[in-house]
Scaffold this active site. Structure first.
Site, PDB file in Angstrom:
ATOM      1  NE  ARG A  63      -6.481  -4.487   3.814  1.00  0.00           N
ATOM      2  CZ  ARG A  63      -6.728  -3.278   4.311  1.00  0.00           C
ATOM      3  NH1 ARG A  63      -7.986  -2.833   4.390  1.00  0.00           N
ATOM      4  NH2 ARG A  63      -5.744  -2.512   4.731  1.00  0.00           N
ATOM      5  CG  HIS A  67      -5.688  -6.585   8.211  1.00  0.00           C
ATOM      6  ND1 HIS A  67      -5.775  -5.224   8.281  1.00  0.00           N
ATOM      7  CD2 HIS A  67      -4.964  -6.836   7.090  1.00  0.00           C
ATOM      8  CE1 HIS A  67      -5.139  -4.662   7.254  1.00  0.00           C
ATOM      9  NE2 HIS A  67      -4.659  -5.630   6.510  1.00  0.00           N
ATOM     10  CB  VAL A  71      -3.172  -8.680  15.234  1.00  0.00           C
ATOM     11  CG1 VAL A  71      -3.122  -8.042  16.620  1.00  0.00           C
ATOM     12  CG2 VAL A  71      -2.800  -7.661  14.158  1.00  0.00           C
ATOM     13  CG  ASN A  95      -7.007  -3.053  11.191  1.00  0.00           C
ATOM     14  OD1 ASN A  95      -6.546  -3.544  10.162  1.00  0.00           O
ATOM     15  ND2 ASN A  95      -6.793  -3.567  12.394  1.00  0.00           N
ATOM     16  CG  HIS A 194      -2.717  -6.354  -2.794  1.00  0.00           C
ATOM     17  ND1 HIS A 194      -1.665  -5.575  -2.375  1.00  0.00           N
ATOM     18  CD2 HIS A 194      -3.449  -6.604  -1.679  1.00  0.00           C
ATOM     19  CE1 HIS A 194      -1.764  -5.360  -1.069  1.00  0.00           C
ATOM     20  NE2 HIS A 194      -2.836  -5.987  -0.615  1.00  0.00           N
ATOM     21  CB  THR A 195      -5.312 -10.526  -8.234  1.00  0.00           C
ATOM     22  OG1 THR A 195      -5.900 -10.595  -9.540  1.00  0.00           O
ATOM     23  CG2 THR A 195      -6.003 -11.563  -7.355  1.00  0.00           C
ATOM     24  CG  ASP A 239      -5.732  -6.742 -11.522  1.00  0.00           C
ATOM     25  OD1 ASP A 239      -5.388  -6.034 -12.509  1.00  0.00           O
ATOM     26  OD2 ASP A 239      -6.190  -7.899 -11.633  1.00  0.00           O
ATOM     27  CG  ASP A 247      -7.012 -12.064 -12.921  1.00  0.00           C
ATOM     28  OD1 ASP A 247      -6.314 -11.364 -12.154  1.00  0.00           O
ATOM     29  OD2 ASP A 247      -7.848 -11.568 -13.711  1.00  0.00           O
TER      30      ASP A 247
HETATM   31  C1  HEM Z   1       2.456  -7.753   1.563  1.00  0.00           C
HETATM   32  C2  HEM Z   1       2.037  -6.855   2.433  1.00  0.00           C
HETATM   33  C3  HEM Z   1       0.742  -6.145   2.308  1.00  0.00           C
HETATM   34  C4  HEM Z   1       0.559  -4.803   2.371  1.00  0.00           C
HETATM   35  C5  HEM Z   1       1.632  -3.754   2.613  1.00  0.00           C
HETATM   36  C6  HEM Z   1      -0.842  -4.556   2.153  1.00  0.00           C
HETATM   37  C7  HEM Z   1      -1.430  -3.305   2.161  1.00  0.00           C
HETATM   38  C8  HEM Z   1      -2.719  -3.035   1.742  1.00  0.00           C
HETATM   39  C9  HEM Z   1      -3.289  -1.719   1.631  1.00  0.00           C
HETATM   40  C10 HEM Z   1      -2.595  -0.411   1.989  1.00  0.00           C
HETATM   41  C11 HEM Z   1      -4.550  -1.862   1.138  1.00  0.00           C
HETATM   42  C12 HEM Z   1      -5.556  -0.739   0.866  1.00  0.00           C
HETATM   43  C13 HEM Z   1      -6.265  -0.389   2.158  1.00  0.00           C
HETATM   44  C14 HEM Z   1      -7.077   0.886   2.080  1.00  0.00           C
HETATM   45  O1  HEM Z   1      -6.864   1.707   1.203  1.00  0.00           O
HETATM   46  O2  HEM Z   1      -7.958   1.074   2.931  1.00  0.00           O
HETATM   47  C15 HEM Z   1      -4.775  -3.261   0.957  1.00  0.00           C
HETATM   48  C16 HEM Z   1      -5.950  -3.808   0.472  1.00  0.00           C
HETATM   49  C17 HEM Z   1      -6.175  -5.156   0.366  1.00  0.00           C
HETATM   50  N1  HEM Z   1      -5.336  -6.170   0.835  1.00  0.00           N
HETATM   51 FE1  HEM Z   1      -3.406  -5.956   1.351  1.00  0.00          FE
HETATM   52  N2  HEM Z   1      -1.480  -5.740   1.966  1.00  0.00           N
HETATM   53  C18 HEM Z   1      -0.563  -6.743   2.052  1.00  0.00           C
HETATM   54  C19 HEM Z   1      -0.808  -8.091   1.971  1.00  0.00           C
HETATM   55  C20 HEM Z   1      -2.059  -8.641   1.827  1.00  0.00           C
HETATM   56  C21 HEM Z   1      -2.381 -10.030   2.013  1.00  0.00           C
HETATM   57  C22 HEM Z   1      -1.387 -11.101   2.479  1.00  0.00           C
HETATM   58  C23 HEM Z   1      -3.700 -10.173   1.752  1.00  0.00           C
HETATM   59  C24 HEM Z   1      -4.569 -11.398   1.822  1.00  0.00           C
HETATM   60  C25 HEM Z   1      -4.114 -12.636   1.729  1.00  0.00           C
HETATM   61  C26 HEM Z   1      -4.200  -8.875   1.369  1.00  0.00           C
HETATM   62  C27 HEM Z   1      -5.470  -8.606   0.943  1.00  0.00           C
HETATM   63  C28 HEM Z   1      -5.932  -7.357   0.580  1.00  0.00           C
HETATM   64  C29 HEM Z   1      -7.190  -7.134  -0.107  1.00  0.00           C
HETATM   65  C30 HEM Z   1      -8.108  -8.220  -0.630  1.00  0.00           C
HETATM   66  C31 HEM Z   1      -7.358  -5.748  -0.218  1.00  0.00           C
HETATM   67  C32 HEM Z   1      -8.562  -4.997  -0.804  1.00  0.00           C
HETATM   68  C33 HEM Z   1      -9.622  -4.899   0.268  1.00  0.00           C
HETATM   69  C34 HEM Z   1     -10.921  -4.226  -0.160  1.00  0.00           C
HETATM   70  O3  HEM Z   1     -11.112  -3.883  -1.322  1.00  0.00           O
HETATM   71  O4  HEM Z   1     -11.762  -4.052   0.741  1.00  0.00           O
HETATM   72  N3  HEM Z   1      -3.188  -7.968   1.459  1.00  0.00           N
HETATM   73  N4  HEM Z   1      -3.662  -3.954   1.347  1.00  0.00           N
END
Ligand code: HEM
Ligand SMILES: *[C@@H]1O[C@H](CO)[C@@H](O)[C@H](O)[C@H]1NC(C)=O
Ligand SMILES: *[C@@H]1O[C@H](CO)[C@@H](O)[C@H](O)[C@H]1NC(C)=O
Ligand SMILES: *[C@@H]1O[C@H](CO)[C@@H](O)[C@H](O)[C@H]1NC(C)=O
Ligand SMILES: *[C@@H]1O[C@H](CO)[C@@H](O)[C@H](O)[C@H]1NC(C)=O
Length: 319
Positions: A63, A67, A71, A95, A194-195, A239, A247
């Site tokens: 992630r 991010h 930006v 963030n 988000h898997t 997931d 996956d």
């Molecule tokens: C499509 C638009 C996207 C939205 C609206 C979005 C939004 C979010 C949100 C709200 C969370 C939870 C954050 C929290 O509760 O603190 C999250 C977690 C996460 N996002 Fe996204 N995301 C998007 C796309 C992506 C992309 C493109 C990636 C990477 C290629 C990504 C990777 C992740 C990962 C791996 C997590 C879990 C992080 C952790 O457990 O520390 N996301 N995302």
């Protein structure tokens, strides 16, 4: 023989011209082959050690690269700490109290600096750590393009406007990625990140209490973990089936209306992107190969190259 080794004036100009052209050239997979041949091995071993301590760290590192890239491009701006005279991106809405893994990036950086001082950028470390994290969690591998340099600036306001929010509808998600030069196809495959990983209750509360395009057994289950008031920071896996494996259960869940975030379920809600979600839910290798292409595209967003920016010594501050 000796005269062959020295350059005459016009040869020297050509040499300088070529060197300048190379220095500003595009990213390359072999960028550190001569200047820091151990870089990739050091990053990989530090990432693996962190993930073997805590599987979620793989998600958090992936992630960070996202991010960073959304930006001002992939320029390491996300890593800059606030100071009394400088506001970085870390406390921007998407963030603050959410990003993790900065300490792991610090250890990667200090391990790399010990072998090759001031050669490997923090922006490249994020791109490689994202790949190594996905591989460590059972996902696909890809060749990371290298040669990004680090920004001396950051943008709190762009972090608020350009990182997509989980409240967005499909058309706004498509626009947010299109603004960065990424296609709808790339957006759907990148969302498959988000898997892995977790989200806080505050990011999905309105979905589980207020939406109808949701599986009722799923919403009851999530409501138990995420109460109407309090518990903002309670975590649920993005997931639920396999939060530590890269996956395609993310897409399979969407078919059952079990997407955790509003934005997740938007990708499968009767719109133009349903067919791509279906194809990934049914064909794992198609998802993995499209994801690998899309994340390289994401890593190409506006890098600083050549003599722009700098190679930070400490990822948290400019030199
Ligand atoms: C499509 C638009 C996207 C939205 C609206 C979005 C939004 C979010 C949100 C709200 C969370 C939870 C954050 C929290 O509760 O603190 C999250 C977690 C996460 N996002 Fe996204 N995301 C998007 C796309 C992506 C992309 C493109 C990636 C990477 C290629 C990504 C990777 C992740 C990962 C791996 C997590 C879990 C992080 C952790 O457990 O520390 N996301 N995302
Ligand atoms: C970030 O979170 C902290 C702790 O919850 C909070 O005090 C601070 O106001 C937040 N910063 C911004 C800019 O919203
Ligand atoms: C549900 O929607 C109503 C009406 O828009 C709103 O007032 C309420 O705060 C929402 N509840 C949650 C948990 O988001
Ligand atoms: C709700 O989830 C269950 C378990 O995944 C699934 O069998 C069922 O088909 C889902 N219902 C809907 C409406 O998608
Ligand atoms: C799955 O996708 C791969 C790669 O795109 C393709 O070669 C293969 O034919 C697909 N398999 C099925 C069963 O459709």
């Amino acid at each position: 023989m000796a005269s062959k080794l020295s350059l005459n004036t016009s040869e020297l100009f050509i040499f300088i011209f070529l060197a300048a052209a190379l220095a500003s050239a595009e990213l390359s997979p072999t960028f550190y082959d001569n200047s820091c041949p151990s870089a990739l091995r050091i990053i990989q071993s530090t990432v693996r050690a962190a993930i073997s301590k805590e599987r979620r760290m793989g998600a958090s590192l992936l992630r960070l690269h996202f991010h960073d890239c959304f930006v001002n491009g992939c320029d390491g701006s996300i890593l800059l700490d606030d100071t009394p005279s400088f506001t970085g991106e870390k406390t921007a809405g998407p963030n603050n109290n959410s990003l993790r893994g900065f300490d792991v990036v610090d250890s990667i950086k200090s391990n790399v600096e010990a072998s090759c001082p001031q050669v490997v950028s923090c922006a490249d470390i994020l791109a490689v750590a994202a790949r190594d994290s996905v591989v460590a969690l059972g996902g696909p591998s890809w060749t990371v393009l290298l040669g990004r340099r680090d920004a001396t600036t950051a943008s709190f306001s762009q972090a608020n406007t350009d990182i997509p929010a989980p409240t967005l509808d499909l058309s706004a998600l498509i626009s947010a990625f299109s603004k960065k030069g990424l296609s709808t196809k790339d957006m759907i495959s990148l969302a498959g990140a988000h898997t892995i990983g977790q989200a806080r209750c505050t990011t999905f509360r309105s979905r589980i209490y207020n939406e109808s395009n949701i599986n009722t057994s799923f919403s009851s289950f999530q409501q138990n973990k995420c109460p109407l008031s309090n518990g903002d920071d309670n975590l649920s896996p993005l997931d639920e089936i396999s939060p530590n494996y890269f996956d395609n259960f993310y897409y399979k869940n969407l078919l059952n209306k079990r997407g955790l975030l509003h934005s997740d379920q938007q990708l499968y809600s009767g719109g133009s992107t349903d067919s791509q979600v279906l194809s990934y839910a049914y064909n794992l290798s198609k998802f993995l190969s499209d994801f690998s292409v899309a994340i390289v595209n994401m890593g190409n967003i506006s890098p600083l190259t050549g003599t722009d920016g700098e190679i930070r010594i400490n990822c948290r501050r400019t030199n």
